[in-house]
Design a protein around this motif. Structure first.
Motif, PDB file in Angstrom:
ATOM      1  N   UNK A 240       0.799  -1.021   0.054  1.00 28.01           N
ATOM      2  CA  UNK A 240      -0.195  -0.006   0.416  1.00 28.01           C
ATOM      3  C   UNK A 240       0.816   1.095  -0.184  1.00 28.01           C
ATOM      4  N   UNK A 241       0.228   2.249  -0.431  1.00 32.63           N
ATOM      5  CA  UNK A 241       0.768   3.840  -0.638  1.00 32.63           C
ATOM      6  C   UNK A 241       1.952   3.995   0.665  1.00 32.63           C
ATOM      7  N   UNK A 242       0.965   4.180   1.359  1.00 29.57           N
ATOM      8  CA  UNK A 242       1.742   3.971   2.962  1.00 29.57           C
ATOM      9  C   UNK A 242       2.298   3.499   3.434  1.00 29.57           C
ATOM     10  N   UNK A 243       2.689   1.859   3.575  1.00 29.00           N
ATOM     11  CA  UNK A 243       3.948   1.091   3.396  1.00 29.00           C
ATOM     12  C   UNK A 243       4.738   1.425   2.679  1.00 29.00           C
ATOM     13  N   UNK A 244       4.744   1.937   1.831  1.00 28.78           N
ATOM     14  CA  UNK A 244       5.907   2.208   0.802  1.00 28.78           C
ATOM     15  C   UNK A 244       6.626   3.341   1.311  1.00 28.78           C
ATOM     16  N   UNK A 245       5.293   4.376   1.748  1.00 32.66           N
ATOM     17  CA  UNK A 245       6.148   5.641   1.565  1.00 32.66           C
ATOM     18  C   UNK A 245       6.876   5.680   3.276  1.00 32.66           C
ATOM     19  N   UNK A 246       6.172   4.442   3.737  1.00 33.46           N
ATOM     20  CA  UNK A 246       7.170   4.413   5.592  1.00 33.46           C
ATOM     21  C   UNK A 246       7.934   3.724   5.295  1.00 33.46           C
ATOM     22  N   UNK A 247       8.862   2.591   4.503  1.00 33.64           N
ATOM     23  CA  UNK A 247       9.770   1.609   3.798  1.00 33.64           C
ATOM     24  C   UNK A 247      10.922   3.518   3.654  1.00 33.64           C
ATOM     25  N   UNK A 248      10.149   3.754   2.279  1.00 34.85           N
ATOM     26  CA  UNK A 248      11.183   5.186   1.448  1.00 34.85           C
ATOM     27  C   UNK A 248      12.237   5.772   2.773  1.00 34.85           C
ATOM     28  N   UNK A 249      11.061   6.417   4.421  1.00 31.60           N
ATOM     29  CA  UNK A 249      11.036   7.644   5.091  1.00 31.60           C
ATOM     30  C   UNK A 249      12.346   5.934   6.248  1.00 31.60           C
ATOM     31  N   UNK A 250      12.038   4.725   6.439  1.00 32.56           N
ATOM     32  CA  UNK A 250      12.975   4.215   6.691  1.00 32.56           C
ATOM     33  C   UNK A 250      14.451   3.932   6.560  1.00 32.56           C
ATOM     34  N   UNK A 251      14.194   3.919   5.090  1.00 35.38           N
ATOM     35  CA  UNK A 251      16.254   3.456   4.508  1.00 35.38           C
ATOM     36  C   UNK A 251      16.659   4.714   4.281  1.00 35.38           C
ATOM     37  N   UNK A 252      15.752   5.812   4.184  1.00 31.99           N
ATOM     38  CA  UNK A 252      16.265   7.199   4.052  1.00 31.99           C
ATOM     39  C   UNK A 252      16.743   7.463   4.855  1.00 31.99           C
ATOM     40  N   UNK A 253      16.451   7.205   5.940  1.00 31.39           N
ATOM     41  CA  UNK A 253      17.422   7.397   7.689  1.00 31.39           C
ATOM     42  C   UNK A 253      18.196   6.548   8.458  1.00 31.39           C
ATOM     43  N   UNK A 254      17.530   5.442   7.645  1.00 29.97           N
ATOM     44  CA  UNK A 254      18.304   4.371   9.091  1.00 29.97           C
ATOM     45  C   UNK A 254      18.889   3.265   7.863  1.00 29.97           C
ATOM     46  N   UNK A 255      20.655   3.079   8.680  1.00 29.58           N
ATOM     47  CA  UNK A 255      21.245   1.888   7.454  1.00 29.58           C
ATOM     48  C   UNK A 255      21.177   1.187   7.237  1.00 29.58           C
ATOM     49  N   UNK A 256      20.605   0.271   6.498  1.00 28.12           N
ATOM     50  CA  UNK A 256      19.963  -0.876   7.112  1.00 28.12           C
ATOM     51  C   UNK A 256      20.808  -2.021   6.399  1.00 28.12           C
ATOM     52  N   UNK A 257      22.269  -1.412   5.735  1.00 23.07           N
ATOM     53  CA  UNK A 257      23.414  -2.302   5.504  1.00 23.07           C
ATOM     54  C   UNK A 257      23.714  -2.790   6.719  1.00 23.07           C
ATOM     55  N   UNK A 258      23.641  -1.925   7.708  1.00 25.00           N
ATOM     56  CA  UNK A 258      25.039  -2.670   8.552  1.00 25.00           C
ATOM     57  C   UNK A 258      24.310  -4.370   9.088  1.00 25.00           C
ATOM     58  N   UNK A 259      22.918  -4.352   8.822  1.00 24.87           N
ATOM     59  CA  UNK A 259      21.861  -5.934   9.595  1.00 24.87           C
ATOM     60  C   UNK A 259      22.109  -6.101   8.991  1.00 24.87           C
ATOM     61  N   UNK A 260      21.894  -6.289   7.818  1.00 28.26           N
ATOM     62  CA  UNK A 260      22.442  -7.369   6.906  1.00 28.26           C
ATOM     63  C   UNK A 260      24.165  -7.982   6.822  1.00 28.26           C
ATOM     64  N   UNK A 261      25.118  -8.162   7.863  1.00 22.37           N
ATOM     65  CA  UNK A 261      26.091  -8.133   8.797  1.00 22.37           C
ATOM     66  C   UNK A 261      26.027  -8.837   9.509  1.00 22.37           C
ATOM     67  N   UNK A 262      25.990 -10.404   9.555  1.00 18.27           N
ATOM     68  CA  UNK A 262      25.554 -11.283  10.682  1.00 18.27           C
ATOM     69  C   UNK A 262      26.714 -10.922  11.440  1.00 18.27           C
ATOM     70  N   UNK A 263      27.674 -11.013  11.493  1.00 18.80           N
ATOM     71  CA  UNK A 263      29.295 -11.047  12.157  1.00 18.80           C
ATOM     72  C   UNK A 263      28.561  -9.492  13.106  1.00 18.80           C
ATOM     73  N   UNK A 264      28.608  -8.139  11.941  1.00 17.13           N
ATOM     74  CA  UNK A 264      28.396  -7.593  13.253  1.00 17.13           C
ATOM     75  C   UNK A 264      27.194  -8.097  14.086  1.00 17.13           C
TER      76      UNK A 264
END
Length: 497
Positions: A240-264
């Motif tokens: 839904x548009x609301x979910x897409x907007x929320x996801x866009x805001x989160x990914x713009x603010x929060x660095x999601x790359x670090x959570x793909x590093x399992x050792x970290x």
């Protein structure tokens, strides 16, 4: 006609020069922030005298909230560093601490200190602490461990010195005026923050799986970026548009790359467990000594603990710069020995033995604190380290806020601090076990690096295209930045894990 040479957007850290001034200012900043926090054992004793109706559980919540909010504010500090820079974030943190401490000097009841000393001051410390470590990555790489040790040693030096000022201030000026003096010291943190000039460009594009220090000119990376973009667009069409907007805001603010590093992520878990009782041996040291050895000067323990912690941070920081020494392995050793020292505190039958235990707790505290920032840089790279360090500390806020009140409750039930020290040692040893598996995973991932593709740019900033966070600390320490006269091939890895 010669072309005008473009400035290098990724300059190599100078490993000196103006960076030493930044290091000194960060030293003072952390000295004030954690010198006051670590002296809460003295403040705790003064609060019990000023508010005789409050029990140990009630007063312990003040320090617990302060430490907890410090960690809870750290993820926001990492985001602010990415958006505003180290200088503005640290300046704001110093001002918040100053306002909170001065406001706490006017409260008539101890419950109001939960807001002023606990929530406000703790938030300010979190905002000021993260930039003071991240800024070192802009000026140092080869000496990152030792400079981090010097900066974190500031808290130990101030912890050793401040008791000599706090005791007469509390005695002659009273608790409110002492709080106002502390507020003035916190404003010094804002002045130190003015020197935090960044030399690396911030990267706000966090919604990608590629490390931020990448080479954008390769065909392989372009195709991966296009494929990733198509996947995100397809996902947005299904949401839904609301979910897409929320996801866009989160990914713009929060660095999601670090959570793909399992050792970290595993390393975060180890820090999470350790901080449940990390500060219990320090906070209750004075009151435990006054109960067991009433004729001894218990405040000297705080000085010994601070001096030993300063020496430990400098020594372990220097050791962590050695190519064959892993920073997380040092953390494992320090946490284990610190846990054992906490378990031995109740067994001390003479005051000199308690001094020895205080020295041990302080010395091994340096193994974690001196390598906390460099270890996060090793795991995720220097450009992602601000949010990596911030979120690591943020996740630890819940166990930290619970640890000291539980220890205080144990005292209220038994009227002895022995149980609190037994409780304090177990999570530290458990955290050392987790760190052991983090090191094993690091070594396994480094051994799995099979396919090698050499990348070398004709400049000063060299980086692998991907999987740099999976390299062990010694290898990544030598690959992120290299001076021009020591350029070498940097590998691109196809992980088989």
């Amino acid at each position: 006609m010669t072309e005008k040479k473009q400035p290098d957007p990724h300059p190599a850290p100078p490993d000196g020069g103006y960076g030493w001034l930044v290091c000194f200012m960060a030293f003072i900043s952390q000295g004030v922030l954690f010198g006051i926090q670590n002296c809460f054992a003295i403040t705790y004793s003064a609060l019990t005298d000023s508010f005789p109706d409050a029990n140990a559980f009630t007063i312990a919540w003040i320090g617990s909230l302060s430490w907890g909010m410090f960690y809870m504010a750290s993820p926001f500090a990492g985001i602010f560093v990415d958006k505003m820079g180290c200088r503005k974030t640290a300046f704001l943190g110093g001002v918040v601490c100053c306002v909170g401490m001065i406001a706490g000097s006017f409260v008539p009841r101890i419950e109001y200190l939960y807001l002023t000393y606990g929530l406000v001051v703790g938030t300010g410390i979190g905002l000021a602490y993260v930039p003071s470590l991240i800024i070192l990555g802009h000026y140092f790489r080869r000496h990152l461990g030792v400079t981090s040790g010097i900066v974190t040693m500031g808290s130990s030096v101030f912890t050793a010195v401040l008791p000599f000022g706090l005791k007469p201030a509390l005695l002659h000026l009273g608790l409110p005026n002492t709080f106002r003096i502390m507020g003035g010291l916190f404003f010094l943190v804002s002045l130190c923050a003015l020197s935090y000039r960044q030399i690396l460009h911030r990267d706000a594009n966090h919604n990608t799986t590629e490390p931020c220090n990448k080479s954008p000119n390769t065909t392989e990376q372009s195709s991966k970026s296009s494929a990733l973009l198509k996947q995100e667009e397809a996902a947005d069409e299904q949401n839904p548009p609301q979910v897409s907007r929320l996801r866009a805001v989160i990914t713009k603010v929060v660095n999601v790359r670090i959570w793909q590093n399992r050792t970290y992520v595993m390393w975060c878990g180890g820090v999470f467990v350790a901080l449940l009782t990390y500060f219990v041996p320090m906070v209750f040291l004075v009151k435990h000594s006054q109960q067991v050895f009433p004729k001894a000067d218990a405040h000297i323990l705080v000085t010994c603990l601070g001096a030993a912690s300063g020496a430990g941070r400098l020594v372990f920081g220097k050791i962590s710069d050695l190519p064959k020494v892993g920073r997380i392995r040092l953390q494992q050793i320090g946490l284990f020995l610190m846990g054992v020292s906490s378990l031995l505190v109740p067994l001390c039958s003479v005051f000199p033995a308690l001094i020895v235990m205080a020295v041990c707790v302080g010395l091994f505290d340096g193994a974690l604190m001196a390598t906390l920032g460099p270890a996060s840089i090793d795991l995720v790279g220097p450009r992602d380290a601000s949010q990596a360090l911030g979120f690591t500390l943020g996740l630890a806020c819940l166990p930290l806020m619970a640890g000291m009140p539980i220890a205080g409750q144990i005292y209220d039930m038994t009227l002895s601090y022995n149980g609190a020290y037994y409780f304090g040692g177990v999570p530290l040893i458990l955290s050392a076990v987790i760190m052991h598996f983090v090191v094993r995973r690091q070594n396994a991932e480094a051994a799995a690096e099979m396919a090698i593709e050499a990348i070398e740019e004709d400049g000063k900033f060299l980086t692998p295209k991907r999987h740099l966070p999976k390299l062990n600390s010694a290898l990544s320490n030598s690959l992120v930045w290299l001076p021009q006269d020591e350029r070498m091939e940097v590998v691109d890895v196809v992980s088989v894990v």
